[in-house]
Design a protein around this motif. Structure first.
Motif, PDB file in Angstrom:
ATOM      1  N   ARG A   1       0.823  -1.211   0.000  1.00  0.00           N
ATOM      2  CA  ARG A   1       0.000   0.000   0.000  1.00  0.00           C
ATOM      3  C   ARG A   1       0.854   1.258   0.000  1.00  0.00           C
ATOM      4  O   ARG A   1       0.512   2.253  -0.634  1.00  0.00           O
ATOM      5  CB  ARG A   1      -0.848   0.010   1.253  1.00  0.00           C
ATOM      6  CG  ARG A   1      -2.304  -0.028   0.978  1.00  0.00           C
ATOM      7  CD  ARG A   1      -3.002  -0.160   2.300  1.00  0.00           C
ATOM      8  NE  ARG A   1      -3.281   1.182   2.799  1.00  0.00           N
ATOM      9  CZ  ARG A   1      -4.161   1.406   3.761  1.00  0.00           C
ATOM     10  NH1 ARG A   1      -4.769   0.397   4.334  1.00  0.00           N
ATOM     11  NH2 ARG A   1      -4.397   2.635   4.143  1.00  0.00           N
TER      12      ARG A   1
ATOM     13  N   GLN B   1       1.679   2.787  -3.111  1.00  0.00           N
ATOM     14  CA  GLN B   1       0.608   3.401  -3.878  1.00  0.00           C
ATOM     15  C   GLN B   1       0.260   4.757  -3.260  1.00  0.00           C
ATOM     16  O   GLN B   1      -0.778   4.925  -2.651  1.00  0.00           O
ATOM     17  CB  GLN B   1      -0.612   2.490  -3.888  1.00  0.00           C
ATOM     18  CG  GLN B   1      -1.129   2.297  -5.284  1.00  0.00           C
ATOM     19  CD  GLN B   1      -2.115   1.177  -5.382  1.00  0.00           C
ATOM     20  OE1 GLN B   1      -2.315   0.402  -4.455  1.00  0.00           O
ATOM     21  NE2 GLN B   1      -2.738   1.085  -6.528  1.00  0.00           N
ATOM     22  N   SER B   2       1.193   5.712  -3.440  1.00  0.00           N
ATOM     23  CA  SER B   2       1.029   6.990  -2.756  1.00  0.00           C
ATOM     24  C   SER B   2       0.031   7.891  -3.469  1.00  0.00           C
ATOM     25  O   SER B   2      -0.474   8.839  -2.880  1.00  0.00           O
ATOM     26  CB  SER B   2       2.373   7.697  -2.697  1.00  0.00           C
ATOM     27  OG  SER B   2       2.844   7.836  -4.032  1.00  0.00           O
ATOM     28  N   GLY B   3      -0.224   7.613  -4.744  1.00  0.00           N
ATOM     29  CA  GLY B   3      -1.098   8.503  -5.514  1.00  0.00           C
ATOM     30  C   GLY B   3      -0.307   9.636  -6.178  1.00  0.00           C
ATOM     31  O   GLY B   3      -0.851  10.400  -6.953  1.00  0.00           O
ATOM     32  N   TYR B   4       0.992   9.731  -5.875  1.00  0.00           N
ATOM     33  CA  TYR B   4       1.830  10.761  -6.509  1.00  0.00           C
ATOM     34  C   TYR B   4       2.324  10.249  -7.838  1.00  0.00           C
ATOM     35  O   TYR B   4       3.051   9.254  -7.907  1.00  0.00           O
ATOM     36  CB  TYR B   4       3.029  11.128  -5.620  1.00  0.00           C
ATOM     37  CG  TYR B   4       2.628  11.774  -4.331  1.00  0.00           C
ATOM     38  CD1 TYR B   4       1.947  13.023  -4.378  1.00  0.00           C
ATOM     39  CD2 TYR B   4       2.897  11.199  -3.111  1.00  0.00           C
ATOM     40  CE1 TYR B   4       1.556  13.624  -3.198  1.00  0.00           C
ATOM     41  CE2 TYR B   4       2.518  11.804  -1.940  1.00  0.00           C
ATOM     42  CZ  TYR B   4       1.839  13.017  -1.987  1.00  0.00           C
ATOM     43  OH  TYR B   4       1.453  13.607  -0.837  1.00  0.00           O
ATOM     44  N   VAL B   5       1.938  10.932  -8.897  1.00  0.00           N
ATOM     45  CA  VAL B   5       2.293  10.482 -10.232  1.00  0.00           C
ATOM     46  C   VAL B   5       3.809  10.408 -10.400  1.00  0.00           C
ATOM     47  O   VAL B   5       4.338   9.480 -10.980  1.00  0.00           O
ATOM     48  CB  VAL B   5       1.719  11.461 -11.288  1.00  0.00           C
ATOM     49  CG1 VAL B   5       2.157  11.059 -12.682  1.00  0.00           C
ATOM     50  CG2 VAL B   5       0.218  11.476 -11.192  1.00  0.00           C
ATOM     51  N   ARG B   6       4.495  11.361  -9.791  1.00  0.00           N
ATOM     52  CA  ARG B   6       5.940  11.410 -10.003  1.00  0.00           C
ATOM     53  C   ARG B   6       6.653  10.229  -9.361  1.00  0.00           C
ATOM     54  O   ARG B   6       7.654   9.749  -9.871  1.00  0.00           O
ATOM     55  CB  ARG B   6       6.493  12.723  -9.488  1.00  0.00           C
ATOM     56  CG  ARG B   6       5.955  13.882 -10.326  1.00  0.00           C
ATOM     57  CD  ARG B   6       6.495  15.204  -9.873  1.00  0.00           C
ATOM     58  NE  ARG B   6       6.286  15.382  -8.437  1.00  0.00           N
ATOM     59  CZ  ARG B   6       7.268  15.710  -7.612  1.00  0.00           C
ATOM     60  NH1 ARG B   6       8.477  15.902  -8.059  1.00  0.00           N
ATOM     61  NH2 ARG B   6       7.004  15.869  -6.345  1.00  0.00           N
TER      62      ARG B   6
ATOM     63  N   ALA C   1       6.252   7.423 -11.682  1.00  0.00           N
ATOM     64  CA  ALA C   1       7.158   7.612 -12.819  1.00  0.00           C
ATOM     65  C   ALA C   1       8.569   7.207 -12.440  1.00  0.00           C
ATOM     66  O   ALA C   1       9.266   6.556 -13.216  1.00  0.00           O
ATOM     67  CB  ALA C   1       7.105   9.063 -13.263  1.00  0.00           C
ATOM     68  N   LEU C   2       8.957   7.547 -11.215  1.00  0.00           N
ATOM     69  CA  LEU C   2      10.304   7.190 -10.773  1.00  0.00           C
ATOM     70  C   LEU C   2      10.476   5.674 -10.749  1.00  0.00           C
ATOM     71  O   LEU C   2      11.466   5.126 -11.220  1.00  0.00           O
ATOM     72  CB  LEU C   2      10.556   7.784  -9.389  1.00  0.00           C
ATOM     73  CG  LEU C   2      11.939   7.508  -8.808  1.00  0.00           C
ATOM     74  CD1 LEU C   2      13.016   8.162  -9.679  1.00  0.00           C
ATOM     75  CD2 LEU C   2      12.065   8.014  -7.376  1.00  0.00           C
TER      76      LEU C   2
ATOM     77  N   VAL D   1      10.914   4.434 -14.147  1.00  0.00           N
ATOM     78  CA  VAL D   1      12.267   4.654 -14.650  1.00  0.00           C
ATOM     79  C   VAL D   1      13.247   3.660 -14.051  1.00  0.00           C
ATOM     80  O   VAL D   1      14.050   3.041 -14.744  1.00  0.00           O
ATOM     81  CB  VAL D   1      12.710   6.104 -14.332  1.00  0.00           C
ATOM     82  CG1 VAL D   1      14.201   6.279 -14.632  1.00  0.00           C
ATOM     83  CG2 VAL D   1      11.887   7.073 -15.132  1.00  0.00           C
TER      84      VAL D   1
END
Lengths: 685, 100
Positions: free
Chosen positions: A657, A660-665, A668-669, A672
């Protein structure tokens, strides 16, 4: 009649169907009524099951249907008997002409297994059918009166008819599987009938006990059947693969069971012996012998007509019938035969002694039944098949009479069964009293009454065939029987009524008429096998099946047994009369014999501790095992695995859980990093 | 003639700038631009390889990439407008309602 013999079990089955449909209709109507006027129906449905107030009109209707069905079966059986008697007796020695074996259809067929659905009608099964349908009809008629106040008489008669069907299947079947069908059927019906008053405390437990105890015996019967199936060979050496009586019990085939044997601890055991032993296990269950007799006395919790039917005339006789039917197997193994005799004698003695310590009018009779069955089993063990069958028939009649008589007492005495509260009932219930006396005469072997002939035939056979000890012990059993019957007659019918609160009254005609009929039969049924050249009807009749010579009558043995028996009866009778006069019998007080017999008598009261022993050896460990599996194995291990899996999934879910922070970045990290790892993997490979 | 290596190097630099842009900026529009940068860096590499191998496959794929990118921008901008209407912001860190 041979073409119509299938009607004999079908008619009671029809009774089951009709009464079930009528019962369902009643239920529908009463529900509809309950809908119409609320509150009106409240008075019914409560109250004690068998002494509700007022007559239940459905009792007479369903009872008559049921009785007529069994009665018609009796008529058909008599017609069959006449037809069999009309056949030529035999052509050559040892050959039986009086039988027919009808197969209706193939019941089961898988691979080698082929079980026909058919009836074997011969001297033995017709005799049993006469007892089952004849005494059964009288018991049904009696039940019309006995169950007249009951809430659900229709259900009762459905069960009772079904019981007759099962018992008829048992005795009529022409193979072991049909016998087993009936064997299990009577077990089921006894379960239903013993626990009939299921809202009371004891009956459900008693029915479970009867059922479970019988299962132990059934296991033996099943194993015996499997063994016969796999081992029996035809005289030409090929496997028989059949369970049809006439094929299995063929002389050459039965002998093949002796070819398999094994040495164990220096003794040779044959397959025949093992099979006989397993059959014996089945017999001890059904016919309530040691060690499986414990269910029968408890089964007295059922309605009294049930006790009379199951515990006198039908179900408990199944074991004796089975042994007589399969006697060629038993005869191959003398050691098993001795075991049979031993079990019979031990049961006869132990049960008779336990009967001395009972206060419940029906339990005395229950132990008496166990004891008399012991006489029959002992007779079978000694090879006195005719005597066993003779005693089975006479006992079926007079014990049914006694049970029904005790039912009449219970019914007329406010459903009280404790003999210590009774007394003086002979004035209030004359018909019951006199018929009870006749039944007692049968049981204790009063001269010229049925039990006299049949019991003496067993004892005489023992002395005749070098079973002196067995004979002596059986005489002791007979003496004990006389004593407890004297005790019972005195406690119930003589002196003054000890519990004055109960208003005793004679039972209705429905109940007294069958009592009188059975009393007549008790007086007369000795004639079927009177000693003497021209009288051995039963021996002559069964001779082609059991090949036994007529028993001789020994005046001296009969005289000794009779004198001892009557003296013992008188002793019991006068002892308890004296006790009643000196107010030594009170409810909840221990018996006189306890005063003199002390601890020994206490053992009798406790039924020699059989129940306690089984409790300690079987029930307690079983419960402990069950609680181990229930409380430890199931809760800790099974639940542990199941809950542990769930816990693991939950834990990993809670862990993941956080990603699953909800932060898009941050996604993305991760993406990557994932790409770098994958590319790095390929680059560095 | 400029060597293929130089194009690939430029493409890698552009791609890295795009990745870093997506990772460090909070404004959705700028992140979008960074994604476009990454796509175009890939296109540049494709065309460079295509030229080096003297085959047209890379160029054809580039057209596909451009078409898909255009579609993506159309959808992405529509989403962005909706999000902005609902949240009155273009800051991605404020849009974290799908948190587990």
């Amino acid at each position: 009649m041979a073409e119509l013999i299938w009607l004999v079990p079908l008619l009671p089955l029809l009774g089951v169907v009709i009464n079930t449909l009528l019962g369902l209709n009643d239920l529908r109507l009463s529900r509809a009524n309950a809908h119409h006027d609320h509150g009106h129906d409240h008075g019914h449905g409560h109250g004690d099951a068998h002494h509700g107030h007022g007559d239940n009109p459905t009792a007479k209707r369903s009872g008559l249907i049921a009785s007529v069905m069994v009665g018609l079966g009796f008529v058909l059986t008599v017609a069959t008997l006449i037809e069999l008697l009309g056949m030529p007796a035999k052509t050559t020695l040892g050959e039986n002409n009086r039988w027919f074996d009808v197969t209706y259809w193939n019941w089961m067929a898988f691979g080698d297994l082929e079980v026909p659905f058919g009836f074997l009608i011969d001297q033995l099964s017709v005799t049993m059918m006469l007892l089952v349908t004849g005494v059964g009809t009288l018991i049904h008629l009696y039940a019309v009166g006995y169950m007249s106040h009951d809430e659900r008489p229709t259900r009762f008669f459905v069960y009772l008819n079904l019981f007759i069907v099962a018992m008829l299947m048992l005795v009529m079947g022409n193979n072991f599987v049909m016998l087993f069908l009936g064997w299990e059927g009577v077990g089921l019906c006894s379960f239903l009938l013993i626990g009939f008053w299921f809202e009371q405390r004891d009956p459900p437990w008693a029915s479970v006990k009867a059922f479970v105890t019988n299962r132990v015996g059934d296991f033996g019967l099943l194993m015996a059947m499997f063994a016969i199936w796999t081992l029996a060979r035809k005289p030409d050496g090929t496997f028989l693969h059949s369970l049809v009586f006439r094929e299995v019990l063929e002389q050459g085939t039965v002998f093949s069971l002796q070819q398999y044997s094994t040495f164990f601890m220096g003794t040779q055991y044959t397959a025949a012996g093992a099979i006989a032993f397993m059959l014996l296990l089945g017999v001890t269950g059904k016919s309530a012998q040691i060690p499986l007799f414990v269910w029968l006395p408890d089964a007295m919790a059922g309605p009294t007509p049930v006790s009379a039917l199951i515990h006198a005339a039908t179900m408990v006789t199944a074991g004796v019938y089975l042994m007589i039917r399969t006697h060629p197997i038993f005869e191959l193994s003398p050691s098993v035969q001795s075991t049979v005799t031993f079990i019979g004698v031990a049961t006869a003695l132990i049960a008779a002694s336990i009967a001395l310590g009972q206060y419940d009018i029906k339990k005395v009779l229950a132990f008496s039944t166990v004891s008399q069955l012991g006489f029959m089993v002992a007779a079978v063990g000694m090879g006195a098949y005719v005597a066993a069958m003779f005693h089975l028939l006479t006992h079926g009649i007079f014990k049914a009479l006694l049970f029904l008589g005790s039912g009449s007492v219970i019914h007329g005495f406010g459903n009280e069964q404790d003999m210590r509260k009774m007394g003086g009932l002979r004035k209030k219930m004359p018909a019951t009293f006199w018929t009870y006396i006749v039944g007692t005469m049968g049981l204790i072997g009063f001269p010229l009454v049925s039990g006299f002939w049949s019991k003496d035939e067993i004892i005489g056979h023992a002395f005749d065939h070098d079973h002196r000890t067995v004979g002596m012990l059986l005489v002791v059993g007979a003496v004990l029987t006389s004593f407890y019957m004297g005790r019972q007659i005195s406690m119930v019918f003589f002196g003054e009524q000890r519990d004055q609160h109960i208003h005793a009254h004679e039972s209705s005609r429905w109940m007294t008429a069958p009592l009188i009929a059975l009393a007549g039969l008790t007086l007369a049924s000795g004639v079927i096998n009177l000693p003497g050249e021209d009288f051995h009807f039963l021996t002559t009749w069964l001779e082609p099946i059991v090949e036994e010579e007529a028993a001789k009558f020994h005046l001296n043995i009969a005289a000794i047994v009779t004198i001892l028996g009557l003296a013992s009866f008188a002793a019991g009778f006068y002892l308890y009369n004296w006790a009643a006069k000196h107010k030594r019998i009170k409810p909840n007080q221990r018996d006189l014999l306890h005063h003199w017999g002390g601890d020994f008598y206490a053992i009798l009261e406790e039924k020699w501790g059989f129940d306690a022993l089984y409790n300690a050896v079987l029930v307690k460990p079983y419960k402990a095992l069950a609680s181990f599996f229930g409380k430890f194995f199931d809760v800790k291990i099974i639940d542990g695995i199941v809950n542990g899996t769930a816990e693991l999934v939950g834990l990993s879910g809670r862990g993941l859980r956080t990603f699953q922070s909800g932060y898009v970045r941050s996604y993305a990290l991760m993406f990557v990093i994932g790409v770098v790892i994958v590319l790095g993997f390929f680059a560095l490979r | 003639m400029i060597s293929t290596n130089a194009y690939v190097l430029l493409s890698a630099i552009l791609f890295t700038i795009g990745v870093v842009g997506v990772l460090v900026r909070r404004n959705v529009i700028v992140m979008f631009m960074s994604v476009e940068l990454m796509l175009n860096s890939a296109n540049l590499a494709l065309i460079a390889f295509s030229r080096a191998r003297a085959e047209s496959d890379g160029q054809i794929i580039t057209f596909f990439v451009i078409a898909v990118a255009a579609a993506e921008v159309a959808v992405g901008l529509a989403l962005l407008v909706s999000i902005f209407r609902a949240k009155k912001t273009t800051n991605v860190d404020d849009v974290n309602t799908l948190k587990g």
